[in-house]
Every structure is written in C-alpha cells, then in structure tokens.
Design an enzyme around this catalytic site. Structure first.
Site, PDB file in Angstrom:
ATOM      1  N   LYS A 242       0.783  -1.259  -0.089  1.00 24.01           N
ATOM      2  CA  LYS A 242      -0.008  -0.129   0.058  1.00 24.01           C
ATOM      3  C   LYS A 242       0.751   1.292   0.030  1.00 24.01           C
ATOM      4  O   LYS A 242       2.254   1.292   0.334  1.00 24.01           O
ATOM      5  CB  LYS A 242      -0.685  -0.140   1.319  1.00 24.01           C
TER       6      LYS A 242
HETATM    7  P1  NAD Z   1     -13.173   7.646  -2.884  1.00 25.97           P
HETATM    8  O1  NAD Z   1     -12.143   8.634  -2.505  1.00 25.97           O
HETATM    9  O2  NAD Z   1     -13.680   7.467  -4.236  1.00 25.97           O
HETATM   10  O3  NAD Z   1     -14.364   7.812  -1.969  1.00 25.97           O
HETATM   11  C1  NAD Z   1     -14.703   7.852  -0.449  1.00 25.97           C
HETATM   12  C2  NAD Z   1     -16.120   8.179  -0.004  1.00 25.97           C
HETATM   13  O4  NAD Z   1     -16.036   8.575   1.356  1.00 25.97           O
HETATM   14  C3  NAD Z   1     -16.381   9.720  -0.736  1.00 25.97           C
HETATM   15  O5  NAD Z   1     -17.722   9.903  -1.011  1.00 25.97           O
HETATM   16  C4  NAD Z   1     -16.298  10.663   0.602  1.00 25.97           C
HETATM   17  O6  NAD Z   1     -17.013  11.869   0.492  1.00 25.97           O
HETATM   18  C5  NAD Z   1     -16.574   9.639   1.966  1.00 25.97           C
HETATM   19  N1  NAD Z   1     -15.833   9.941   3.112  1.00 25.97           N
HETATM   20  C6  NAD Z   1     -14.552  10.384   3.455  1.00 25.97           C
HETATM   21  N2  NAD Z   1     -14.410  10.639   4.507  1.00 25.97           N
HETATM   22  C7  NAD Z   1     -15.630  10.449   5.170  1.00 25.97           C
HETATM   23  C8  NAD Z   1     -16.052  10.453   6.439  1.00 25.97           C
HETATM   24  N3  NAD Z   1     -15.137  10.687   7.578  1.00 25.97           N
HETATM   25  N4  NAD Z   1     -17.405  10.167   6.687  1.00 25.97           N
HETATM   26  C9  NAD Z   1     -18.181   9.829   5.684  1.00 25.97           C
HETATM   27  N5  NAD Z   1     -18.049   9.817   4.686  1.00 25.97           N
HETATM   28  C10 NAD Z   1     -16.573  10.084   4.279  1.00 25.97           C
HETATM   29  O7  NAD Z   1     -12.627   6.303  -2.129  1.00 25.97           O
HETATM   30  P2  NAD Z   1     -12.956   4.670  -2.635  1.00 25.97           P
HETATM   31  O8  NAD Z   1     -12.167   4.337  -3.671  1.00 25.97           O
HETATM   32  O9  NAD Z   1     -14.525   4.819  -2.923  1.00 25.97           O
HETATM   33  O10 NAD Z   1     -12.719   4.209  -1.287  1.00 25.97           O
HETATM   34  C11 NAD Z   1     -13.709   3.882  -0.115  1.00 25.97           C
HETATM   35  C12 NAD Z   1     -13.040   2.590   0.763  1.00 25.97           C
HETATM   36  O11 NAD Z   1     -12.914   1.520  -0.048  1.00 25.97           O
HETATM   37  C13 NAD Z   1     -11.765   3.095   1.106  1.00 25.97           C
HETATM   38  O12 NAD Z   1     -11.819   2.372   2.729  1.00 25.97           O
HETATM   39  C14 NAD Z   1     -10.838   2.104   0.439  1.00 25.97           C
HETATM   40  O13 NAD Z   1      -9.540   1.891   0.950  1.00 25.97           O
HETATM   41  C15 NAD Z   1     -11.653   0.973  -0.003  1.00 25.97           C
HETATM   42  N6  NAD Z   1     -11.502   0.390  -1.046  1.00 25.97           N
HETATM   43  C16 NAD Z   1     -11.355   0.894  -2.427  1.00 25.97           C
HETATM   44  C17 NAD Z   1     -11.071   0.319  -3.485  1.00 25.97           C
HETATM   45  C18 NAD Z   1     -11.060   0.800  -4.961  1.00 25.97           C
HETATM   46  O14 NAD Z   1     -10.968   0.111  -5.829  1.00 25.97           O
HETATM   47  N7  NAD Z   1     -11.330   2.167  -4.993  1.00 25.97           N
HETATM   48  C19 NAD Z   1     -10.471  -1.149  -3.448  1.00 25.97           C
HETATM   49  C20 NAD Z   1     -10.602  -1.732  -2.091  1.00 25.97           C
HETATM   50  C21 NAD Z   1     -11.105  -1.065  -1.061  1.00 25.97           C
END
Ligand code: NAD
Length: 435
Positions: free
Chosen positions: A127
């Site tokens: 990561k």
């Molecule tokens: P992103 O940046 O696209 O979206 C994050 C979302 O969470 C946004 O809507 C943001 O406004 C919201 N957010 C941020 N802080 C917040 C808070 N304190 N309270 C409520 N909402 C909040 O990110 P993503 O890619 O959608 O990732 C989301 C989660 O999924 C993370 O934990 C990430 O590690 C995990 N993840 C993502 C992927 C991927 O392919 N993008 C893969 C595996 C895991």
C-alpha cells in the site's frame, strides 16, 4: 458519463471540501494484528510463519518537494509499504489523504496480502500514500505531487515487483500520471499500474470492480442469511467510487428498491421509500455532494450508521464503527466495502448480538481482482471485452464467498475468522514451499 468526467470523478474532491477529522486515535495496525492473530492461532500457523507475516518486508518513506501554484515550495511525505510477496508481486493502492501515516499504510498493506490470497490471485500485498489534502490542491499540484512520488519510489516499483493502483482520493488520472512518469525512465510499461484510463491500457470494468464485487458478496450473504435484497432496507456510508458503484449495481442488477440512505464526507440523505440512485449520482456529479438532493431528508454520518436497516454498507474510511457507536447499530448484516470499518472491540459486541459481518478482505477484493485482469491484459497486450471481465470477476468472487462461507459454516466461526483462515492457509503453504 464522458471519459473526462470518469477520470475526474471519484477523487478529486470538490475544491471546498473539508475532510471531517477521522478516527485518528485508532491504531489500524492493532486492528489488523488482532484479526490476524485470531485466525493464525485457530489454524495453528507455525510461529515463524506468523512472525514473517506479521511484519512488512520493506517500508519506504520519501520526501516529495512540490512547487505549488503560488510559487512556494511545499514538502509532502509519501509512503510505500511492501508487506509480503510470497505469492506474487506486491500489489496495492495509493491513498491521498490528510491523515495518511506510516502506521495506517502498513496495516492497509497487510490487508492486501490477505485479500490477494483469499481471492487466490498471484499477487502479494502493498500500500502507499501521501499525507496531503487533495481537496485543497489544483490539478497541476496533484500532477506534480504524483510525478514526484513516482520518482521517489521508482526503485521499488516494477511490473513483476510492485504495481500500484487507485485508492481513496486517487483515480485513473493519477494512475495515468504515474505510468507516464515511470515510462520516462523505463519506456512504455502499462503493467506498472492498474486502474488506468481504458485509453491507456486500463481494463473495461475496473472502475466499477470494487462496487461490483461488493454487490456480489452482498447478494450471496443476503441469500445465505435469509435477507431478501429486493425489499431489504440498505444504508451506504461513502458515495465515492466504491459506495456509488455498489449502490448503482445493487439497484440496477439486483433490484434493491430500498436503498434508504447514502452519505459522503459532508453528510447524508434519507428517503424511507428508497432513493433513486441514478438521480443521486447525477446530483453528486453536479454539486459535488449527495447532500441537499430534493425529495430527501438530511442526516449525518452517525445517523446513517444508526438507521433501522437490514444491510449496512460502510464504504468510506476505516474506523466507522467503534465501541463508541456500536450499540447504535441496528443492521442485521454489515458488508465491509471500506477497509477496516469495524474495530475488533465493536465486532465482539456485534457478534454477541448475532450481527453478521462480511469482512473487508472478501467484500472489496473485486478491485484487486480486476486489477489482476488488467495486469494480465497488459502482459498479453490484448484487451478483454467487458463481459469477459465481469464474468471472470463473478467467478472469482463467488468462489471466494463459497470458500469463506463453507469454512465459517463447518468451523462455526465468524466470516472474518473464516476468511483469514482461508487466506493464511494459502500464505502458509506458499511460505513453506519457498523457504
Ligand atoms: P473515494 O475517495 O472514491 O470515496 C470515498 C467516499 O467516502 C467519498 O464519498 C467521501 O466523501 C466519503 N468520505 C470520506 N471521509 C468520510 C467520512 N469521514 N465520513 C463519511 N464519508 C466520508 O474512495 P473509494 O475508492 O470509494 O474507497 C472507499 C473505501 O473503499 C476505502 O476504505 C478504500 O480503502 C476501500 N477500497 C477501495 C477500492 C477501490 O478500488 N477504489 C478497493 C478496495 C477497497
């Protein structure tokens, strides 16, 4: 959505975004360790293999000086943690967030090792991240930051060594800059990152892959636990890449009519009759947030977690459900789309109340699985059709679900312990074969 809109969506947050202070006091490493220990002891993993898997192989901390638009020099700090590569090259996303630190990145890197082993793809875990607030940075500043990071971690990257991908606040555009910067030194190397724009060698289906995987596991878990997803009340925290795609696919492909609440960093919206997710996506794309959509009631993130729903999908940041708010949770099933959204203390309380938790390393593994497909396409220099990608993702996710559910059912252990047991057995075997 146009290609340009796709590139800009999911990350580069509205310019006025102020991130709500997240749960900084949480020790994410301790969370990952607790989960690891429970399963490692259960499957009687040898102490030396436990010890090898407990610590990362390599950690890099770099300084990234960036000339900002106003001419001032700002010094950022970046991290790349390579946790384990016993089953294949290091693999894991890059996160841009004000609260990124070495400890969090280390714990997320370990989760990647468990995840790739669980879905049985030939990758290890890594990561990366930069402590920065992308909502306060221009596109040019973000580009310079990304190119600086790529130069600084270049020595540990490689198509067969370490392959980054997007995570919170990074997207296909950021991956395009990384690939371009890496290519300046090494020549055209599309397989150096995944989650790239399709034009530049990205895979069809990668952008939605984590949401699609989450949808598949939600469907399987609902079926196993007697929840009718079409009429189930669902709440989703986080409406970025993962949350919004999960919502869209639950509604479009499973006919979930009662997604009653969604939220983002600014707050949430609620409609007891169910939200029209396509309309919410349009509203978010136009305004930068889900908040304020007509025909909905406002609610905050804590309110969303406490709703009387059947399925709760935390899809924002880690540490959403802790011992402080766990007693407010009413959901029967929690589907962990985010990484580490439930702390071990909270999980104990939920278990004692019979609440099921589909664990992060299973639920959100769709992203890394399609990253693997993207990497394979780059190595083959051959593009797969969307239908092929989705069909193969379905196969991998369902197989992983069956592995986890059977382990849980036969061993009478929670799904998380089962998922870790399956992953750690595979890692144990590979480690024994190598050493
Ligand atoms: P992103 O940046 O696209 O979206 C994050 C979302 O969470 C946004 O809507 C943001 O406004 C919201 N957010 C941020 N802080 C917040 C808070 N304190 N309270 C409520 N909402 C909040 O990110 P993503 O890619 O959608 O990732 C989301 C989660 O999924 C993370 O934990 C990430 O590690 C995990 N993840 C993502 C992927 C991927 O392919 N993008 C893969 C595996 C895991």
């Amino acid at each position: 959505m146009s290609q340009a809109a796709v590139l800009e969506s999911n990350v580069l947050s509205p310019p006025d975004e102020k991130h709500r202070p997240a749960v900084k006091h949480l020790d994410f490493n301790r969370i990952t360790d607790t989960q690891f220990n429970e399963a490692a002891d259960r499957i009687k993993l040898e102490p030396e293999i436990q010890s090898l898997l407990r610590s990362p192989y390599r950690e890099l901390i770099v300084q990234i000086p960036v000339t900002m638009d106003d001419g001032k020099l700002e010094i950022f700090h970046g991290y790349r943690v390579q946790h384990n590569a016993v089953r294949g090259p290091y693999k894991g996303g890059i996160r841009y967030h004000p609260e990124v630190d070495q400890n969090e990145v280390r714990s997320l890197a370990a989760l990647m090792t468990w995840k790739t082993a669980l879905v049985d793809i030939p990758f290890g875990g890594a990561k990366g991240g930069v402590t920065c607030d992308p909502s306060q940075m221009s596109r040019g500043e973000l580009q310079r930051l990304t190119r600086g990071l790529t130069q600084k971690i270049d020595m540990c990257l490689g198509t067969y060594r370490d392959i980054p991908a997007p995570d919170v606040n990074t997207n296909a555009q950021v991956m395009a800059w990384m690939m371009d910067e890496y290519g300046k030194k090494h020549g055209y190397t599309p397989g150096i990152v995944t989650g790239k724009p399709v034009n530049l060698g990205g895979s069809f289906g990668r952008e939605e892959a984590t949401g699609r995987g989450t949808m598949i596991i939600t469907r399987e878990a609902c079926q196993a636990f007697g929840i009718d997803i079409q009429s189930a009340r669902v709440a989703i925290q986080g409406f970025g890449n993962v949350g919004s795609w999960t919502a869209k696919l639950l509604q479009r492909e499973l006919g979930a009519k009662k997604i009653v609440a969604v939220s983002d960093v600014f707050g949430g919206i609620f409609n007891p009759d169910g939200l029209d997710i396509n309309a919410v996506v349009r509203h978010r794309d136009e305004t930068g947030s889900v908040c304020g959509m007509s025909g909905t009631e406002p609610l905050d993130n804590e309110g969303l977690l406490a709703l009387d729903v059947d399925v709760l999908i935390p899809a924002a940041l880690g540490g959403a459900i802790t011992s402080t708010n766990v007693d407010n949770i009413q959901a029967k099933l929690i589907v962990e789309a985010a990484n580490s959204p439930v702390t071990p203390g909270a999980e104990q309380r939920l278990r004692s109340r019979g609440v099921r938790i589909a664990p992060d390393i299973l639920v959100n593994a769709g992203g890394v699985t399609v990253s693997y497909f993207e990497w394979v396409q780059n190595l083959q220099q051959f593009r797969w059709e969307l239908e092929t990608v989705n069909a193969k993702l379905e196969e991998h996710m369902v197989r992983a679900w069956v592995d986890v559910y059977s382990e849980s059912d036969s061993g009478k252990v929670p799904l998380r312990v089962a998922a870790y047991s399956v992953a750690l057995r595979r890692l144990g075997e590979a480690t024994r074969q190598r050493y």
